[in-house]
Design an enzyme around this catalytic site. Structure first.
Site, short mmCIF file in Angstrom:
data_model
loop_
_atom_site.label_atom_id
_atom_site.label_comp_id
_atom_site.label_asym_id
_atom_site.label_seq_id
_atom_site.Cartn_x
_atom_site.Cartn_y
_atom_site.Cartn_z
N CYS A 131 40.15 45.78 40.64
CA CYS A 131 40.70 46.58 39.41
C CYS A 131 42.16 46.34 38.82
O CYS A 131 42.39 47.02 37.97
CB CYS A 131 40.50 48.04 39.81
SG CYS A 131 38.88 48.52 40.46
N HIS A 269 46.96 54.59 36.53
CA HIS A 269 45.54 53.88 36.98
C HIS A 269 44.58 55.00 37.09
O HIS A 269 43.63 54.83 36.79
CB HIS A 269 45.88 53.13 38.55
CG HIS A 269 44.61 52.51 38.80
ND1 HIS A 269 43.93 51.70 38.13
CD2 HIS A 269 43.77 52.80 39.86
CE1 HIS A 269 42.97 51.08 38.70
NE2 HIS A 269 42.71 51.70 39.68
N GLU A 280 48.82 57.86 43.83
CA GLU A 280 49.59 57.77 42.79
C GLU A 280 50.50 58.52 42.34
O GLU A 280 51.66 58.61 41.83
CB GLU A 280 48.71 57.15 41.78
CG GLU A 280 49.38 56.24 40.47
CD GLU A 280 48.55 55.94 39.48
OE1 GLU A 280 47.16 55.90 39.29
OE2 GLU A 280 48.86 55.11 38.24
N LYS A 298 41.13 57.05 32.02
CA LYS A 298 39.69 56.95 32.81
C LYS A 298 39.01 58.02 32.50
O LYS A 298 37.60 57.93 32.82
CB LYS A 298 39.95 56.66 34.18
CG LYS A 298 40.38 55.17 34.26
CD LYS A 298 40.77 54.80 35.79
CE LYS A 298 41.11 53.33 35.85
NZ LYS A 298 42.42 53.11 35.43
N HIS A 303 35.97 54.17 34.41
CA HIS A 303 36.79 53.24 35.27
C HIS A 303 36.09 51.85 34.95
O HIS A 303 35.16 51.53 35.44
CB HIS A 303 36.95 53.18 36.76
CG HIS A 303 37.73 52.42 37.45
ND1 HIS A 303 38.59 51.43 36.74
CD2 HIS A 303 37.98 51.98 38.78
CE1 HIS A 303 39.30 50.79 37.60
NE2 HIS A 303 38.79 51.09 38.93
N PHE A 362 41.24 47.62 45.11
CA PHE A 362 40.98 47.40 46.21
C PHE A 362 41.36 46.08 46.94
O PHE A 362 41.89 45.38 46.18
CB PHE A 362 39.51 47.13 46.41
CG PHE A 362 38.49 48.44 46.63
CD1 PHE A 362 39.16 49.67 47.05
CD2 PHE A 362 37.38 48.32 46.48
CE1 PHE A 362 38.44 50.69 47.01
CE2 PHE A 362 36.34 49.51 46.35
CZ PHE A 362 36.91 50.65 46.79
#
Lengths: 375, 92
Positions: A131, A269, A280, A298, A303, A362
């Site tokens: 991502c 994000h 975050e 998002k 996403h 990830f």
């Protein structure tokens, strides 16, 4: 880009995803010679790159003169083609597949397909990092231009919604699954009722150009990239971690020589997962407290995985251009663990001179990019 | 199998796989120069012919000599002539 096609059956159960329904005539606008080596991710990337090149006014000669590069990445080259190939191997009919199957699967498929389509013959790179892929692509292009290796880059990312991707998130309890919310309400970053992410797909491609080069040809300059940083946790592959996110943002601000007081907007994000948004939010709170408006795209787009950094950067550029900060889609009541931030619930009219964009992936990867309004 | 049927089976590959206009498919056409096919397309052509005629062509050296659409028709005709089972199967 069509949003929210609703719930689609992917994998063993019905799970939330927002796929793109590409009109056949749009796909066919790419001739078969180029299209044959493209999975959907590369097709999305090429269509987005066409729009970006058109907007930039770059000529064919500039694209193929050796001073233009291409850095585009995805989570997986084309996860739908990986699925098809694996199925064909298991069913012992691999010889029925196209000669181009491998070219659709490989990790740098979007990068070389776009380069081949435009005749780009400079540097070609593909820093795949799930991502964070496309924000790393933009950052890498920025560094290449700073180092004088290229004058222009097509940079960004693309990705697909497939059972491989969606089922993986579902398996990790990261996929939205609220029975009380409509499909279009499931992605709600920072919200008290957030319960996971909704997978989207698409591509985002930006044209990056050395400043004087852009000035010489009177290019429409949307923003300046002032700084970039990427780091990783070194200790976690699935959990976001506020301290490394905070470090990454500070490194990007240092690179841009921008103080925290100068930042007018943060494009987070924030994917709508419980743990990710919390971490975050903690990182942003530690640096900016509640002084800077923060939102996540998002809630509007889902996403879009490897495409998200570039797609959302394009949204930031539009916000800079229009002087408006878009709120987080579906954010109604800020969650307690995301409190203490400036999270607008409605559009905010504001001149954005400096914006910060985050991506978290990830593998413990973080990336942050600083945009400045053009002088 | 009539020659017309055989030609139709071959042409079907060029229309479906290579997205060519059926009107362009005349025997003298050169597949590399006139249809702009390349080595990757030839792999797909072999796959398509194998699917249409139910025979393996990967090791068939005659494939290397293909230059025109006529060459492909001739190759397929030879395959049918040499293979009674195939002849029986596709004459239906």
């Amino acid at each position: 880009m069509p949003e929210w096609q609703g719930q689609i059956p992917v994998g063993p159960d019905n799970v939330t995803a927002a796929p793109v329904e590409l009109p056949p005539e749009m796909s066919k606008s790419i001739t078969r010679h180029y299209r044959r080596s493209m999975g959907n991710a590369a097709l999305f990337a090429t269509l987005a790159a066409q729009a970006a090149v058109e907007q930039s006014g770059l000529s064919a000669a500039e694209l193929s003169g050796g001073r233009t590069g291409c850095v585009i990445s995805s989570t997986i080259g084309s996860s739908s083609e990986v699925y098809e190939s694996t199925k064909a191997v298991i069913e012992k009919r691999f010889n029925e597949l196209s000669a181009c199957q491998f070219f659709r699967i490989v990790s740098h498929s979007s990068a070389f397909n776009v380069a081949n389509f435009f005749g780009i013959n400079g540097v070609q790179l593909s820093p795949c990092s799930a991502c964070a892929s496309s924000l790393q692509s933009i950052g890498l292009a920025y560094e290449q231009i700073l180092a004088g290796r290229q004058e222009v880059f097509l940079a960004g990312g693309s990705d697909e919604v497939t059972p491989i991707v969606v089922s993986s998130f579902r398996h990790l309890y990261a996929l939205a699954d609220s029975r009380e919310l409509m499909p279009q309400e499931q992605s709600r970053p920072f919200d008290a009722r957030r319960c996971g992410l909704v997978c989207g797909e698409g591509a985002g491609i930006l044209v990056l150009e050395e400043y004087e080069h852009a000035q010489r040809r009177n290019a429409p300059i949307l923003a300046e990239i002032a700084g970039y940083a990427t780091n990783c946790t070194g200790s976690q592959i699935s959990q976001s971690d506020s301290s490394s996110i905070e470090s990454c943002m500070r490194l990007a601000l240092d690179d841009a020589q921008v103080s925290t007081d100068e930042v007018d907007y943060i494009s987070a994000h924030a994917t709508s997962t419980v743990a990710g948004d919390r971490e975050e939010a903690a990182a942003i709170r530690a640096i900016f407290a509640d002084r800077v408006p923060v939102s996540s795209c998002k809630g509007h787009l889902g996403h879009t995985l490897g495409a998200s950094g570039a797609l959302e950067s394009a949204a930031v550029l539009e916000m800079i251009r229009h002087g408006v900060i878009l709120p987080t889609g579906n954010l109604e009541q800020v969650a307690e663990d995301c409190a203490g931030l400036n999270l607008p619930l409605a559009p905010v009219q504001r001149q954005i001179k400096t914006a910060l964009k985050n991506c978290i992936a990830f593998g413990g990867v973080n990336a942050s990019l600083v945009f400045k309004m053009p002088a | 199998m009539t020659r017309e049927k055989l030609i139709a089976k071959v042409n079907q590959i060029f229309v479906e796989q290579f997205e060519l206009d059926p009107a362009e498919l005349t025997p003298e056409k050169r597949i590399f120069e006139d249809f702009a096919l390349d080595s990757l397309d030839i792999v797909d052509l072999i796959t398509g012919l194998q699917r249409q005629f139910g025979v393996s062509l990967r090791e068939n050296k005659d494939v290397l000599a293909i230059r025109t659409l006529q060459d492909i028709y001739d190759l397929c005709e030879k395959l049918v002539a040499e293979n009674p089972d195939l002849r029986a199967k596709i004459s239906d």
